[in-house]
Enzyme design. Sequence first.
Site, mmCIF file in Angstrom:
data_model
loop_
_atom_site.group_PDB
_atom_site.id
_atom_site.type_symbol
_atom_site.label_atom_id
_atom_site.label_comp_id
_atom_site.label_asym_id
_atom_site.label_seq_id
_atom_site.Cartn_x
_atom_site.Cartn_y
_atom_site.Cartn_z
ATOM 1 C CB CYS A 35 17.387 -1.275 22.124
ATOM 2 S SG CYS A 35 17.408 0.126 23.250
ATOM 3 C CB THR A 51 -10.395 -11.428 0.900
ATOM 4 O OG1 THR A 51 -10.539 -11.833 -0.454
ATOM 5 C CG2 THR A 51 -11.715 -11.548 1.633
#
Length: 154
Positions: A95, A9
């Site tokens: 990073c 849904t």
Amino acid sequence: QEKNLRAGTENVAGIAGLGLAAEIAVNNMEPMTEKLNNLTKQFLAGLNLSNFEFSVNGVNLIPGVLNITFPDVSGQNLMINLDLEGIAISYGAACTSGTLKPPHVLLETGMPLNQAECSVRISFGKSNQIKDVAFIIEAMEKVIPRIKKEPALV
């Protein structure tokens, strides 16, 4: 239900919420840009009043985001010392956090190694106020003279 796959849904409330959030963001973009530019202007004025030697890197800046080089000041040391004062700034990219290497992005733009090592990213956001600018300037006035290296003799 194509190829024996059934879609769930649809999250109608989530979709409507995202639409409203986007609408609010667009409607507030101009005043927010003005606010962030004003905070940046006040910050740079404060650095000048404090007689710091610095340079802003880049030309087309994102409102509220600065990459600044403070000659003879280790960017990593500045970040750590300001963190101890309750101020979060960035050195390098997420990073590469935890490494001692200078920001590779700056090196790839052609910035010399010694300049990249002295650069930090300082950002202002929608919750920041002029008092926050004064707070960071005060902290920098305390920290930078303490960690500044003597320039190398040429």
